[in-house]
Enzyme design. Sequence first.
Site, PDB file in Angstrom:
ATOM      1  N   CYS A  35       0.996  -1.305   0.143  1.00 49.10           N
ATOM      2  CA  CYS A  35      -0.010  -0.245  -0.014  1.00 49.10           C
ATOM      3  C   CYS A  35       0.873   1.333   0.245  1.00 49.10           C
ATOM      4  CB  CYS A  35      -1.510  -0.062   1.018  1.00 49.10           C
ATOM      5  SG  CYS A  35      -0.063   0.135   2.665  1.00 49.10           S
ATOM      6  N   CYS A 104      -2.559  -3.188   8.756  1.00 50.84           N
ATOM      7  CA  CYS A 104      -2.578  -1.573   9.233  1.00 50.84           C
ATOM      8  C   CYS A 104      -1.972  -1.847  10.667  1.00 50.84           C
ATOM      9  CB  CYS A 104      -3.472  -0.628   9.180  1.00 50.84           C
ATOM     10  SG  CYS A 104      -4.349  -0.862   7.296  1.00 50.84           S
TER      11      CYS A 104
HETATM   12 FE1  FES Z   1      -1.814  -0.385   4.249  1.00 50.57          FE
HETATM   13 FE2  FES Z   1      -3.346   0.798   5.551  1.00 50.57          FE
HETATM   14  S1  FES Z   1      -3.574   1.180   3.990  1.00 50.57           S
HETATM   15  S2  FES Z   1      -1.346   1.262   6.623  1.00 50.57           S
END
Ligand code: FES
Length: 126
Positions: A35, A104
Amino acid sequence: MALYSEKVMDHFRNPRNVGVIEDANGVGEVGNAKCGDIMKMYLKIKDDVVEDVKFETFGCGSAIASSSMATEMIKGQPLSEVRKLTNKAVTEALDGLPAHKLHCSVLAEEAIQAALADYEKRKTED
Ligand code: FES
């Protein structure tokens, strides 16, 4: 059911312990390649206790909420407890995260453990 718990929303909107500790003696930075989110954790440790902790998170709301909650959980705690902190405990303290957002909270655990490792490294170098 709402996707995010009230606790997640609260810590996302009013994150605790945001910032930098200039004289931190343990700093850890981790990122998630998928991400692209990055988390940096600053620890001020004295007599094996976390006196202060701050974080900077360049990432999603769940990452901000996870780091905020994680800092609250370790502040004032002895290192023996901090070492045991898991992303599961952070997620539970937030009353859960959606499955695709669990990584996360892993970032929060990893950032704290990286800061701890940095502290240990500095200690042995002294
Ligand atoms: Fe990657 Fe939250 S989407 S840390």
